[in-house]
Design an enzyme around this catalytic site. Sequence first.
Site, PDB file in Angstrom:
ATOM      1  CD  GLN A  15     -28.875 -39.487   8.424  1.00 16.78           C
ATOM      2  OE1 GLN A  15     -30.095 -39.514   8.300  1.00 16.78           O
ATOM      3  NE2 GLN A  15     -28.264 -38.850   9.401  1.00 16.78           N
ATOM      4  CD  GLU A  16     -21.643 -45.023   9.638  1.00 15.30           C
ATOM      5  OE1 GLU A  16     -22.225 -46.135   9.617  1.00 15.30           O
ATOM      6  OE2 GLU A  16     -20.649 -44.791  10.337  1.00 15.30           O
ATOM      7  NE  ARG A  17     -23.190 -49.222   5.280  1.00 21.23           N
ATOM      8  CZ  ARG A  17     -23.712 -50.324   5.778  1.00 21.23           C
ATOM      9  NH1 ARG A  17     -24.873 -50.763   5.332  1.00 21.23           N
ATOM     10  NH2 ARG A  17     -23.094 -51.013   6.714  1.00 21.23           N
ATOM     11  NE  ARG A  50       7.255 -30.714 -12.557  1.00 21.88           N
ATOM     12  CZ  ARG A  50       8.448 -30.665 -11.989  1.00 21.88           C
ATOM     13  NH1 ARG A  50       8.800 -29.593 -11.293  1.00 21.88           N
ATOM     14  NH2 ARG A  50       9.286 -31.666 -12.102  1.00 21.88           N
ATOM     15  CD  GLN A 110      -4.476 -37.115 -27.446  1.00 21.53           C
ATOM     16  OE1 GLN A 110      -3.741 -38.080 -27.619  1.00 21.53           O
ATOM     17  NE2 GLN A 110      -5.313 -36.698 -28.380  1.00 21.53           N
ATOM     18  CD  GLU A 150     -13.856 -56.136   0.364  1.00 21.51           C
ATOM     19  OE1 GLU A 150     -13.993 -55.410   1.366  1.00 21.51           O
ATOM     20  OE2 GLU A 150     -13.027 -55.894  -0.532  1.00 21.51           O
TER      21      GLU A 150
HETATM   22  C1  LIG Z   1     -10.651 -44.575  10.662  1.00 19.40           C
HETATM   23  C2  LIG Z   1     -11.773 -45.491  11.069  1.00 19.40           C
HETATM   24  C3  LIG Z   1     -12.869 -44.958  11.697  1.00 19.40           C
HETATM   25  C4  LIG Z   1     -13.928 -45.786  12.106  1.00 19.40           C
HETATM   26  N1  LIG Z   1     -14.990 -45.215  12.740  1.00 19.40           N
HETATM   27  C5  LIG Z   1     -15.963 -46.021  13.207  1.00 19.40           C
HETATM   28  C6  LIG Z   1     -17.062 -45.460  13.945  1.00 19.40           C
HETATM   29  O1  LIG Z   1     -17.141 -44.249  14.177  1.00 19.40           O
HETATM   30  N2  LIG Z   1     -18.026 -46.293  14.408  1.00 19.40           N
HETATM   31  C7  LIG Z   1     -17.968 -47.640  14.192  1.00 19.40           C
HETATM   32  O2  LIG Z   1     -18.871 -48.356  14.648  1.00 19.40           O
HETATM   33  N3  LIG Z   1     -16.953 -48.182  13.490  1.00 19.40           N
HETATM   34  C8  LIG Z   1     -15.949 -47.414  13.007  1.00 19.40           C
HETATM   35  N4  LIG Z   1     -14.908 -47.977  12.297  1.00 19.40           N
HETATM   36  C9  LIG Z   1     -14.891 -49.427  12.103  1.00 19.40           C
HETATM   37  C10 LIG Z   1     -15.209 -49.822  10.677  1.00 19.40           C
HETATM   38  O3  LIG Z   1     -16.586 -49.661  10.392  1.00 19.40           O
HETATM   39  C11 LIG Z   1     -14.745 -51.266  10.485  1.00 19.40           C
HETATM   40  O4  LIG Z   1     -13.327 -51.260  10.519  1.00 19.40           O
HETATM   41  C12 LIG Z   1     -15.254 -51.858   9.176  1.00 19.40           C
HETATM   42  O5  LIG Z   1     -16.643 -52.021   9.183  1.00 19.40           O
HETATM   43  C13 LIG Z   1     -14.621 -53.246   8.906  1.00 19.40           C
HETATM   44  O6  LIG Z   1     -14.761 -54.066  10.023  1.00 19.40           O
HETATM   45  P1  LIG Z   1     -13.475 -54.773  10.634  1.00 19.40           P
HETATM   46  O7  LIG Z   1     -12.390 -53.746  10.796  1.00 19.40           O
HETATM   47  O8  LIG Z   1     -13.915 -55.508  11.839  1.00 19.40           O
HETATM   48  O9  LIG Z   1     -12.999 -55.755   9.498  1.00 19.40           O
HETATM   49  P2  LIG Z   1     -13.373 -57.308   9.355  1.00 19.40           P
HETATM   50  O10 LIG Z   1     -14.845 -57.486   9.538  1.00 19.40           O
HETATM   51  O11 LIG Z   1     -12.434 -58.104  10.206  1.00 19.40           O
HETATM   52  O12 LIG Z   1     -13.023 -57.511   7.814  1.00 19.40           O
HETATM   53  C14 LIG Z   1     -11.735 -57.950   7.350  1.00 19.40           C
HETATM   54  C15 LIG Z   1     -11.872 -58.219   5.854  1.00 19.40           C
HETATM   55  O13 LIG Z   1     -12.843 -59.238   5.647  1.00 19.40           O
HETATM   56  C16 LIG Z   1     -13.813 -58.791   4.726  1.00 19.40           C
HETATM   57  N5  LIG Z   1     -15.125 -59.345   5.046  1.00 19.40           N
HETATM   58  C17 LIG Z   1     -15.777 -59.277   6.235  1.00 19.40           C
HETATM   59  N6  LIG Z   1     -16.976 -59.864   6.132  1.00 19.40           N
HETATM   60  C18 LIG Z   1     -17.094 -60.311   4.848  1.00 19.40           C
HETATM   61  C19 LIG Z   1     -18.090 -61.018   4.123  1.00 19.40           C
HETATM   62  N7  LIG Z   1     -19.241 -61.359   4.697  1.00 19.40           N
HETATM   63  N8  LIG Z   1     -17.836 -61.314   2.844  1.00 19.40           N
HETATM   64  C20 LIG Z   1     -16.667 -60.974   2.247  1.00 19.40           C
HETATM   65  N9  LIG Z   1     -15.691 -60.284   2.879  1.00 19.40           N
HETATM   66  C21 LIG Z   1     -15.896 -59.965   4.160  1.00 19.40           C
HETATM   67  C22 LIG Z   1     -13.826 -57.272   4.871  1.00 19.40           C
HETATM   68  O14 LIG Z   1     -14.362 -56.667   3.706  1.00 19.40           O
HETATM   69  C23 LIG Z   1     -12.344 -57.002   5.051  1.00 19.40           C
HETATM   70  O15 LIG Z   1     -11.717 -56.982   3.788  1.00 19.40           O
HETATM   71  C24 LIG Z   1     -13.863 -47.183  11.855  1.00 19.40           C
HETATM   72  C25 LIG Z   1     -12.754 -47.701  11.182  1.00 19.40           C
HETATM   73  C26 LIG Z   1     -11.718 -46.893  10.787  1.00 19.40           C
HETATM   74  C27 LIG Z   1     -10.534 -47.491  10.077  1.00 19.40           C
END
Ligand SMILES: Cc1cc2nc3c(=O)[nH]c(=O)nc-3n(C[C@H](O)[C@H](O)[C@H](O)COP(=O)(O)OP(=O)(O)OC[C@H]3O[C@@H](n4cnc5c(N)ncnc54)[C@H](O)[C@@H]3O)c2cc1C
Length: 153
Positions: free
Chosen positions: A15-17, A42, A53, A141
């Site tokens: 649902q979040e997604r 503009r 085009q 990812e």
């Molecule tokens: C503005 C903002 C609001 C947010 N709000 C919320 C919220 O309300 N609630 C909440 O829970 N979280 C929230 N988040 C957190 C967000 O869900 C995470 O930042 C996101 O899921 C990525 O996790 P991470 O930052 O730990 O990155 P990491 O897990 O450290 O990932 C770093 C990189 O590695 C890649 N990677 C990680 N695992 C794999 C894999 N298995 N295979 C290939 N690549 C991979 C990722 O795609 C990324 O490119 C928020 C983030 C932002 C920026």
Amino acid sequence: EEGEAFGYLGHNLPQERLTVAVGSVAQARSAIAAAIDYTKNRKAFGTPVASFQNTKFELAACSTEVEAAQAMLDRAVSLHVEGELSAADAARVKLFCTEMQQRVVDRCLQLFGGYGYTMEYPIARLYTDARVARIYAGTSEVMKVIIAKSLGL
Ligand SMILES: Cc1cc2nc3c(=O)[nH]c(=O)nc-3n(C[C@H](O)[C@H](O)[C@H](O)COP(=O)(O)OP(=O)(O)OC[C@H]3O[C@@H](n4cnc5c(N)ncnc54)[C@H](O)[C@@H]3O)c2cc1C
């Protein structure tokens, strides 16, 4: 129940997604509307930018991307309402709509020229906001990891 928290959390992730995907489609639409409005007003080389085009083709392509994403999203919302939206389908929708948003907003911003890079214009804000959609609620990812798993990979 103790020890079940991750399961409860995971249950709500589709649902979040879906929510993020809804925002992505809406923001892509908004970018197209802003680009149409701007390019009609503009002038470059004495003629509205909208008359080139390339401008028409770019906006036509963006509009087509948005409608494709909307169709995918509508199907997912219907499945969700019926309680049938799978984690993999939610990941597909989130992946496609957020990546589409990035492409569309970027192409629309290009039509603004230099003004597209200034925060006075809403397209610059749309561009900034678009970037995070591919990260939060699970990165693109991670969406691919989920989809691949559903393919038996
Ligand atoms: C503005 C903002 C609001 C947010 N709000 C919320 C919220 O309300 N609630 C909440 O829970 N979280 C929230 N988040 C957190 C967000 O869900 C995470 O930042 C996101 O899921 C990525 O996790 P991470 O930052 O730990 O990155 P990491 O897990 O450290 O990932 C770093 C990189 O590695 C890649 N990677 C990680 N695992 C794999 C894999 N298995 N295979 C290939 N690549 C991979 C990722 O795609 C990324 O490119 C928020 C983030 C932002 C920026």
